[in-house]
Design a protein around this motif. Structure first.
Motif, mmCIF file in Angstrom:
data_model
loop_
_atom_site.group_PDB
_atom_site.id
_atom_site.type_symbol
_atom_site.label_atom_id
_atom_site.label_comp_id
_atom_site.label_asym_id
_atom_site.label_seq_id
_atom_site.Cartn_x
_atom_site.Cartn_y
_atom_site.Cartn_z
ATOM 1 N N MET A 28 -42.476 119.374 25.437
ATOM 2 C CA MET A 28 -41.334 119.429 24.527
ATOM 3 C C MET A 28 -41.412 118.267 23.561
ATOM 4 N N ALA A 29 -41.189 118.553 22.314
ATOM 5 C CA ALA A 29 -41.236 117.511 21.290
ATOM 6 C C ALA A 29 -40.006 116.622 21.397
ATOM 7 N N VAL A 30 -40.232 115.353 21.193
ATOM 8 C CA VAL A 30 -39.135 114.396 21.258
ATOM 9 C C VAL A 30 -39.031 113.701 19.917
ATOM 10 N N SER A 31 -37.847 113.684 19.367
ATOM 11 C CA SER A 31 -37.663 113.017 18.085
ATOM 12 C C SER A 31 -37.499 111.530 18.310
ATOM 13 N N PRO A 32 -37.814 110.726 17.303
ATOM 14 C CA PRO A 32 -37.626 109.297 17.457
ATOM 15 C C PRO A 32 -36.154 108.974 17.596
ATOM 16 N N LEU A 33 -35.868 108.014 18.449
ATOM 17 C CA LEU A 33 -34.493 107.587 18.594
ATOM 18 C C LEU A 33 -34.099 106.809 17.368
ATOM 19 N N ARG A 34 -32.934 107.113 16.832
ATOM 20 C CA ARG A 34 -32.506 106.390 15.650
ATOM 21 C C ARG A 34 -31.015 106.566 15.465
ATOM 22 N N ASN A 94 -37.087 101.183 16.315
ATOM 23 C CA ASN A 94 -37.297 102.191 17.361
ATOM 24 C C ASN A 94 -37.713 103.541 16.764
ATOM 25 N N TYR A 95 -38.624 103.500 15.786
ATOM 26 C CA TYR A 95 -39.165 104.697 15.161
ATOM 27 C C TYR A 95 -40.611 104.871 15.596
ATOM 28 N N LEU A 96 -41.016 106.109 15.814
ATOM 29 C CA LEU A 96 -42.406 106.392 16.132
ATOM 30 C C LEU A 96 -43.255 106.241 14.881
ATOM 31 N N SER A 134 -46.013 107.684 14.158
ATOM 32 C CA SER A 134 -46.471 109.005 13.709
ATOM 33 C C SER A 134 -45.366 109.730 12.945
ATOM 34 N N TRP A 135 -44.152 109.605 13.411
ATOM 35 C CA TRP A 135 -43.033 110.233 12.717
ATOM 36 C C TRP A 135 -42.817 109.584 11.355
ATOM 37 N N TRP A 136 -42.928 108.263 11.312
ATOM 38 C CA TRP A 136 -42.761 107.542 10.044
ATOM 39 C C TRP A 136 -43.825 107.975 9.041
ATOM 40 N N PHE A 137 -45.058 108.077 9.515
ATOM 41 C CA PHE A 137 -46.161 108.491 8.657
ATOM 42 C C PHE A 137 -45.867 109.868 8.068
ATOM 43 N N ILE A 138 -45.338 110.773 8.885
ATOM 44 C CA ILE A 138 -45.002 112.119 8.420
ATOM 45 C C ILE A 138 -43.841 112.057 7.431
ATOM 46 N N ARG A 139 -42.913 111.139 7.650
ATOM 47 C CA ARG A 139 -41.785 111.000 6.721
ATOM 48 C C ARG A 139 -42.286 110.546 5.354
ATOM 49 N N GLU A 140 -43.210 109.601 5.352
ATOM 50 C CA GLU A 140 -43.805 109.176 4.084
ATOM 51 C C GLU A 140 -44.543 110.339 3.424
ATOM 52 N N MET A 141 -45.214 111.147 4.244
ATOM 53 C CA MET A 141 -45.913 112.322 3.741
ATOM 54 C C MET A 141 -44.906 113.288 3.116
ATOM 55 N N ALA A 142 -43.795 113.509 3.782
ATOM 56 C CA ALA A 142 -42.754 114.415 3.278
ATOM 57 C C ALA A 142 -42.232 113.925 1.929
ATOM 58 N N CYS A 143 -41.984 112.644 1.820
ATOM 59 C CA CYS A 143 -41.484 112.088 0.553
ATOM 60 C C CYS A 143 -42.499 112.280 -0.567
ATOM 61 N N GLY A 144 -43.764 112.126 -0.253
ATOM 62 C CA GLY A 144 -44.812 112.335 -1.252
ATOM 63 C C GLY A 144 -44.857 113.773 -1.734
#
Length: 183
Positions: free
Chosen positions: A1-7, A106-108, A110-120
Motif C-alpha cells: 500500500m502506498a503511503v503519502s508523506p506525513l505533512r 518530514n517529506y519523502l 522521492s515524493w518531493w522530487f515528483i512534486r518538482e517534476m509536477a511543477c515543471g
C-alpha cells in the motif's frame, strides 16, 4: 500500500515563484507523448479527475492543489517498480542541505522530487501556480538547517557547496525547475 508523506496540510512542498507563467510554454492540451514526466502527469490526472482545474491558465493552483497533483503522480509511480527505483535513485542524489530540510519537514525525498517534476510539467503546460505558502516554509526550514550546520560544524568549507546552499534558500526559477524535470 502506498503511503503519502506525513505533512501538515496547511503547507506545500515546492519552493517556486508565485504566480508562475513561463515565457515559452507548450500549448495546453498538446502533450509531448515522449516526455515521461508528462505521461505520469496525465495518468495521475486521469486517475483523479477532480485534480484538473477548470481554467489552470488563468486561475493559479495553490500549494495544496500542487501537493494533490504530486501525490497522484507519486501513486502512479509507486505501483511501477522500475519507475520508483529511478525516482528514488534521483531523489537520493539531492544535495545534503535539501535532504536535511526535507527530513526536518518530514517529506519523502522521492515524493518531493515528483512534486518538482509536477511543477515543471504544469509550468510547461502554461498552468499558473501560487506556491507562496511553501516558499516561506521552505526558506525558513533551509535557514534553520543552515544555522544548525554552522552550529555543529557540519557546513562545508568549499565555495561551491556554499553557493549551492545559497541557491536552495532562493526559490528556483521556472527554467531551473523545467531543466530539473528534463534532465
Amino acid at each position: 500500500m502506498a503511503v503519502s508523506p506525513l505533512r501538515n496540510q496547511s503547507f506545500a512542498q515546492n519552493p517556486s515563484s508565485s504566480p508562475l507563467r513561463p515565457p515559452h510554454v507548450q500549448q495546453p492540451g498538446k502533450p509531448n507523448l515522449n516526455d515521461m514526466p508528462q505521461k505520469i502527469f496525465l495518468a495521475a490526472l486521469q486517475s483523479n479527475r477532480t485534480l484538473v482545474p477548470a481554467n489552470p491558465v488563468n486561475n493559479p493552483l495553490n500549494s495544496q492543489r500542487i501537493d494533490a497533483v504530486a501525490h497522484a503522480m507519486w501513486q502512479v509511480i509507486f505501483i511501477n517498480e522500475n519507475m520508483m527505483k529511478g525516482i528514488t535513485t534521483k531523489a537520493s542524489m539531492l544535495p545534503q542541505l535539501k535532504l536535511r530540510a526535507l527530513a526536518r519537514l518530514n517529506y519523502l525525498p522521492s515524493w518531493w522530487f515528483i512534486r518538482e517534476m509536477a511543477c515543471g510539467v504544469m509550468a510547461r503546460q502554461g498552468w499558473l501556480m501560487d506556491d507562496s505558502e511553501m516558499q516561506g516554509l521552505w526558506k525558513e526550514t533551509v535557514e534553520w538547517c543552515t544555522r544548525v550546520e554552522i552550529k555543529v560544524g557540519m557546513q562545508g568549507d568549499s565555495a561551491a557547496a556554499t553557493k549551492q546552499e545559497e541557491r536552495l534558500v532562493q526559490a528556483p526559477t521556472v527554467r531551473e525547475r523545467v531543466l530539473k524535470v528534463e534532465s
